[in-house]
Design an enzyme around this catalytic site. Structure first.
Site, PDB file in Angstrom:
ATOM      1  N   MET A  97       0.837  -1.194   0.000  1.00 42.11           N
ATOM      2  CA  MET A  97       0.000   0.000   0.000  1.00 42.11           C
ATOM      3  C   MET A  97       0.870   1.241   0.000  1.00 42.11           C
ATOM      4  O   MET A  97       1.753   1.386   0.841  1.00 42.11           O
ATOM      5  CB  MET A  97      -0.887   0.023   1.248  1.00 42.11           C
ATOM      6  CG  MET A  97      -1.937  -1.051   1.272  1.00 42.11           C
ATOM      7  SD  MET A  97      -2.741  -1.105   2.891  1.00 42.11           S
ATOM      8  CE  MET A  97      -1.487  -1.954   3.843  1.00 42.11           C
ATOM      9  N   ILE A 155       1.861  -5.357   8.177  1.00 40.37           N
ATOM     10  CA  ILE A 155       3.276  -5.033   8.379  1.00 40.37           C
ATOM     11  C   ILE A 155       3.478  -3.530   8.246  1.00 40.37           C
ATOM     12  O   ILE A 155       3.097  -2.930   7.242  1.00 40.37           O
ATOM     13  CB  ILE A 155       4.159  -5.766   7.344  1.00 40.37           C
ATOM     14  CG1 ILE A 155       3.930  -7.274   7.432  1.00 40.37           C
ATOM     15  CG2 ILE A 155       5.629  -5.435   7.565  1.00 40.37           C
ATOM     16  CD1 ILE A 155       4.548  -8.040   6.292  1.00 40.37           C
ATOM     17  N   GLY A 185       1.393   4.063   4.759  1.00 39.76           N
ATOM     18  CA  GLY A 185       2.222   3.213   3.915  1.00 39.76           C
ATOM     19  C   GLY A 185       2.651   1.916   4.572  1.00 39.76           C
ATOM     20  O   GLY A 185       3.223   1.939   5.645  1.00 39.76           O
ATOM     21  N   SER A 186       2.405   0.783   3.940  1.00 40.94           N
ATOM     22  CA  SER A 186       2.666  -0.487   4.601  1.00 40.94           C
ATOM     23  C   SER A 186       2.386  -1.646   3.648  1.00 40.94           C
ATOM     24  O   SER A 186       2.246  -1.455   2.441  1.00 40.94           O
ATOM     25  CB  SER A 186       1.779  -0.606   5.842  1.00 40.94           C
ATOM     26  OG  SER A 186       0.481  -0.155   5.550  1.00 40.94           O
ATOM     27  N   ARG A 187       2.259  -2.854   4.223  1.00 46.55           N
ATOM     28  CA  ARG A 187       2.062  -4.053   3.417  1.00 46.55           C
ATOM     29  C   ARG A 187       1.253  -5.061   4.206  1.00 46.55           C
ATOM     30  O   ARG A 187       1.297  -5.093   5.437  1.00 46.55           O
ATOM     31  CB  ARG A 187       3.444  -4.637   3.092  1.00 46.55           C
ATOM     32  CG  ARG A 187       3.427  -5.825   2.165  1.00 46.55           C
ATOM     33  CD  ARG A 187       4.848  -6.244   1.862  1.00 46.55           C
ATOM     34  NE  ARG A 187       5.179  -7.536   2.436  1.00 46.55           N
ATOM     35  CZ  ARG A 187       6.398  -8.006   2.562  1.00 46.55           C
ATOM     36  NH1 ARG A 187       7.437  -7.277   2.210  1.00 46.55           N
ATOM     37  NH2 ARG A 187       6.611  -9.195   3.065  1.00 46.55           N
TER      38      ARG A 187
END
Length: 216
Positions: A97, A155, A185-187
């Site tokens: 993301m 994450i 912002g991440s995953r």
């Protein structure tokens, strides 16, 4: 519609911007500089509002399907050894993301939450190979009769400093419903049974609660 995790930040931002508007109008004499500052403040407000947006999604409820838990781009599709919960091989599908994506996390399947754990950690960039093991993260496992056990992992990235996870062990959850939020912002990694049929490709853009990641 805005996510509840952003309500406080949005209110604080509005108060600060209104105060800065008043200060700018009072103390900045140059009209062009006054206009520049006001436009910059409005752009900042719009960025905050778009980050915390929580659009309604139309989930086609189906126990044979795993839907994407988040909006973003598919960056990993591979067979891996999952160390934390399964301790065996699984199919991993990871969605990255960016800050402009919707950051709501949603349940990929309906069922019962059998595992939910928070891990403190580092803030490596979300696409770093070690991010899934070393970054701040939460791991959630949901079970249903068709897919069995499906694990998803929120994450944190280099900018994400707070992961919100609503999943509680023993809780019955609905596919596509709100399961948490990751800020800035991440995953999210999905770990699926090896016999799952993957319906997405690398670099494909997906929508949380709507795009079918895999099926039986």
């Amino acid at each position: 519609m805005f996510h509840k995790e952003g309500h406080k930040i949005i209110v604080i931002t509005l108060v600060v911007i209104v105060a800065l508007f008043l200060i700018t109008d009072t103390y900045i004499i140059l009209p062009w500089l006054n206009m520049f500052v006001m436009i910059a403040l409005l752009v900042f407000l719009l960025l905050i509002l778009q980050f915390f947006r929580n659009p309604k999604r139309l989930t086609s409820y189906d126990d044979n399907h795993v839907v994407s838990p988040v909006d973003g781009k598919v960056v990993v599709i591979e067979e891996v050894f999952e160390k934390e919960f399964f301790k065996e091989k699984r199919l991993q599908v990871s969605v990255f993301m960016s800050p402009i994506n919707v950051h709501v996390t949603r349940y990929p399947i309906a069922g019962r939450v059998v595992y939910s754990k928070y891990h403190p950690g580092k803030y490596l960039v979300a696409w770093h190979p070690k991010a899934s093991e070393e970054n701040e993260r939460t791991t959630v496992v949901v079970e249903n009769e068709v897919f069995g056990l499906v694990l998803y992992r929120q994450i944190a990235g280099a900018l994400a400093k707070r992961i919100v996870n609503y999943a509680k062990e023993g809780q019955q959850v609905n596919q596509g419903s709100d399961s948490g939020f990751i800020k800035f912002g991440s995953r999210v990694d999905l770990f699926l049974p090896l016999d799952s049929k993957i319906n997405v490709t690398l670099n494909q853009n997906v929508r949380g609660a709507e795009t079918i990641i895999a099926e039986k």
